[in-house]
Design a protein around this motif. Structure first.
Motif, mmCIF file in Angstrom:
data_model
loop_
_atom_site.group_PDB
_atom_site.id
_atom_site.type_symbol
_atom_site.label_atom_id
_atom_site.label_comp_id
_atom_site.label_asym_id
_atom_site.label_seq_id
_atom_site.Cartn_x
_atom_site.Cartn_y
_atom_site.Cartn_z
ATOM 1 N N ASP A 169 34.535 98.611 64.312
ATOM 2 C CA ASP A 169 33.786 97.454 64.798
ATOM 3 C C ASP A 169 34.045 96.208 63.955
ATOM 4 O O ASP A 169 33.983 95.083 64.461
ATOM 5 C CB ASP A 169 32.293 97.769 64.800
ATOM 6 C CG ASP A 169 31.949 98.904 65.749
ATOM 7 O OD1 ASP A 169 32.789 99.197 66.612
ATOM 8 O OD2 ASP A 169 30.861 99.491 65.630
ATOM 9 N N SER A 170 34.327 96.407 62.674
ATOM 10 C CA SER A 170 34.499 95.252 61.788
ATOM 11 C C SER A 170 35.756 94.454 62.098
ATOM 12 O O SER A 170 35.875 93.296 61.692
ATOM 13 C CB SER A 170 34.540 95.723 60.331
ATOM 14 O OG SER A 170 35.594 96.665 60.142
ATOM 15 N N ASP A 171 36.712 95.058 62.805
ATOM 16 C CA ASP A 171 37.977 94.376 63.113
ATOM 17 C C ASP A 171 37.966 93.676 64.464
ATOM 18 O O ASP A 171 39.001 93.152 64.897
ATOM 19 C CB ASP A 171 39.137 95.376 63.080
ATOM 20 C CG ASP A 171 39.333 95.994 61.703
ATOM 21 O OD1 ASP A 171 38.976 95.320 60.716
ATOM 22 O OD2 ASP A 171 39.818 97.149 61.622
ATOM 23 N N ILE A 172 36.844 93.679 65.145
ATOM 24 C CA ILE A 172 36.777 93.038 66.461
ATOM 25 C C ILE A 172 36.788 91.517 66.285
ATOM 26 O O ILE A 172 35.966 90.953 65.553
ATOM 27 C CB ILE A 172 35.522 93.486 67.213
ATOM 28 C CG1 ILE A 172 35.572 95.005 67.481
ATOM 29 C CG2 ILE A 172 35.378 92.738 68.527
ATOM 30 C CD1 ILE A 172 34.359 95.545 68.188
ATOM 31 N N PRO A 175 36.654 87.468 67.852
ATOM 32 C CA PRO A 175 35.862 86.789 68.893
ATOM 33 C C PRO A 175 36.490 86.870 70.278
ATOM 34 O O PRO A 175 35.773 86.977 71.280
ATOM 35 C CB PRO A 175 35.796 85.346 68.384
ATOM 36 C CG PRO A 175 35.955 85.462 66.908
ATOM 37 C CD PRO A 175 36.878 86.610 66.677
ATOM 38 N N ALA A 176 37.831 86.839 70.351
ATOM 39 C CA ALA A 176 38.490 86.947 71.658
ATOM 40 C C ALA A 176 38.230 88.305 72.297
ATOM 41 O O ALA A 176 37.981 88.417 73.504
ATOM 42 C CB ALA A 176 39.988 86.697 71.506
ATOM 43 N N LEU A 177 38.286 89.363 71.478
ATOM 44 C CA LEU A 177 38.026 90.698 72.006
ATOM 45 C C LEU A 177 36.552 90.867 72.377
ATOM 46 O O LEU A 177 36.221 91.519 73.386
ATOM 47 C CB LEU A 177 38.441 91.754 70.973
ATOM 48 C CG LEU A 177 38.503 93.213 71.439
ATOM 49 C CD1 LEU A 177 39.464 93.352 72.609
ATOM 50 C CD2 LEU A 177 38.918 94.134 70.298
ATOM 51 N N ALA A 178 35.671 90.277 71.586
ATOM 52 C CA ALA A 178 34.247 90.362 71.896
ATOM 53 C C ALA A 178 33.909 89.648 73.207
ATOM 54 O O ALA A 178 33.085 90.124 73.995
ATOM 55 C CB ALA A 178 33.439 89.770 70.746
ATOM 56 N N SER A 179 34.531 88.513 73.449
ATOM 57 C CA SER A 179 34.298 87.808 74.712
ATOM 58 C C SER A 179 34.830 88.596 75.900
ATOM 59 O O SER A 179 34.267 88.554 76.998
ATOM 60 C CB SER A 179 34.948 86.426 74.659
ATOM 61 O OG SER A 179 36.362 86.553 74.489
#
Length: 489
Positions: free
Chosen positions: A440-443, A445-449
């Motif tokens: 989770d720490s490597d996510i 902002p583009a992947l989160a969106s």
């Protein structure tokens, strides 16, 4: 020296008095109490002296009641309709009620796996189960110690192994399988007794046995053949309505039979209505897959399990004009020599691609696979060895992916996953389970969106991180460290 004294008379062993049966009055009193308890369990029965029980309500009760069977008024046809509404798990329990229900259970059953060849050869199976539509005689054709508690299972085939087993010759030797002529005789008995058969599974069958089934069972739709060679497949040419075929040529440690391009061509020319085909441990090459694609134009699902195909077989998938699903399981390699990209072509009808327990270290083979399946919409990778970021990056070729499922891919990182996901504009569902290199720490902002716009998201990449986060603040896992620190001090 022993002496005898007349003071002590000889002790004779007394006989135990015979137990007399309870008096009828006492027995009636006990049964009466039980009868009252069953009628009104909540209320307490009035106590009466044992010598004078109140038998006013006991006159209608007999010691050995002979109640009439209420189901005897129903016909067999009506009872079968009633039993058919019950779940199949109740069939066996119902058959233990009486002989009539056992008789009806045999007529209700439609699927059977025979474990004893004598049950088939004697004809008892036909009298006991006259309406079977699915028969599996694979285990009955193999001699194995049924009393042994050691069971070896591989590719859905289970074999009992003796404790004196020696691994030199494999779990199944040639003498353990019935002769082909014996198996063919059994197939003739089945064909003559079950003309409405829909599915059959057999091992070591010959041409004559398969032809006899094809002549008598015109509605047969599914066939499973174990340990069959190229020549045995000539018997399949008689099946006109066959839609599902599973061929198991070689299973390591069990048996070995060769199915090459010759057998695949015979299968393709004889079964033109195939919808689903599964090849396990089969050899072959470009020519065999091409023949299947050209002759079986209704084929929608193709499964290759532990295939031994020669290099270049992937290019033949372009001839499968109606193929919807391609499944690869337990394959040591995808394609050892796929050839130049201009000769590969593509199969634009493939919508689902599944890889289970496959070796995917071969970069050329994986690139060729994604190139042939460039129009795929659902992609599933489970427990695949060697799926590094570079290999997974070849999935960029597939631009129409709507669903991606990753499970047990421990070498794939978050960066490798993100580089592919951001290229798929039509992605709607994502499932990531037990991929321990993704955190989770490597996510970014583009992947989160991207996650926020998905219709369905299953995100359990690291089971250890999930466990530690759920135990945070509880003190579990810290007490041991504190204990040893006190010992050191």
């Amino acid at each position: 020296m022993s002496s005898y004294s007349p003071k002590y008379p000889s002790l004779k062993k007394k006989k135990r008095p015979r137990t007399h049966s309870l008096p009828d009055q006492v027995l009636k009193h006990v049964i009466f109490k039980m009868h009252l308890h069953n009628d009104s369990p909540s209320s307490t029965a009035p106590t009466t002296p044992l010598s004078e029980p109140d038998l006013s309500a006991f006159r209608a009760l007999t010691l050995d009641p002979t109640r009439a069977d209420s189901t005897s008024l129903l016909s067999d046809e009506l009872l079968l309709l009633i039993f058919a509404k019950l779940p199949e798990s109740q069939y066996l329990l119902n058959s233990l009620v009486c002989r009539r229900w056992l008789y009806l259970h045999g007529r209700l059953l439609r699927s059977l796996k025979v474990l004893d060849w004598g049950f088939l050869d004697s004809g008892r199976v036909f009298a006991r189960f006259p309406n079977l539509a699915e028969v599996d005689i694979v285990h009955a054709c193999i001699r194995s110690p049924r009393s042994s508690g050691i069971i070896v299972t591989r590719r859905g085939l289970s074999v009992h192994v003796d404790s004196l087993f020696s691994s030199g010759g494999g779990f199944i030797e040639e003498m353990d399988v019935l002769k082909q002529s014996v198996v063919d005789d059994g197939l003739r008995l089945i064909a003559n007794s079950f003309p409405n058969l829909r599915r059959i599974a057999v091992i070591g069958a010959g041409i004559d046995g398969l032809l006899s089934v094809a002549e008598e069972c015109q509605t047969l739709q599914e066939l499973e053949l174990h340990c069959c060679g190229d020549l045995a497949l000539k018997g399949i040419s008689g099946f006109r309505n066959l839609q599902i075929v599973k061929l198991i040529g070689c299973v390591d440690g069990f048996y070995s039979a060769q199915i090459s391009d010759i057998g695949l061509t015979i299968l393709a020319q004889g079964c033109r209505r195939l919808v689903k085909l599964e090849l396990c441990g089969c050899e072959g090459s470009y020519d065999g897959i091409k023949a299947i694609g050209q002759c079986c134009q209704m084929l929608e699902e193709l499964t290759l399990n532990d295939h031994r195909m020669d290099g270049g077989w992937l290019a033949a998938l372009q001839f499968c004009g109606n193929l919807k699903t391609l499944r690869l399981e337990s394959c040591q390699s995808i394609d050892s020599s796929p050839g130049p990209d201009e000769y590969l072509g593509s199969c634009g009808t493939i919508e689902e691609l599944h890889l289970l327990r496959c070796q995917v270290r071969d970069k050329d083979g994986m690139k060729a696979l994604f190139s042939v399946c460039e129009a795929v919409k659902e992609l599933a990778l489970q427990d695949c060895w060697g799926l590094v970021d570079e290999v997974f990056g070849f999935a960029n070729i597939c631009r129409r992916v709507k669903l991606i499922s990753l499970e047990g891919c421990s070498l794939l990182t978050t960066g490798g996953l993100e580089s592919v996901l951001l290229c798929w504009k039509d992605l709607q569902e994502l499932r990531v389970v037990s991929c321990n290199n993704i955190s989770d720490s490597d996510i970014t902002p583009a992947l989160a969106s991207l996650f926020s716009v998905l219709k369905e998201l299953t995100w359990r990449p690291n089971s250890r991180a999930l466990l530690s986060s759920s135990l945070a603040g509880t003190g579990v896992g810290m007490k041991g460290g504190r204990f040893f620190k006190r010992l050191k001090s």
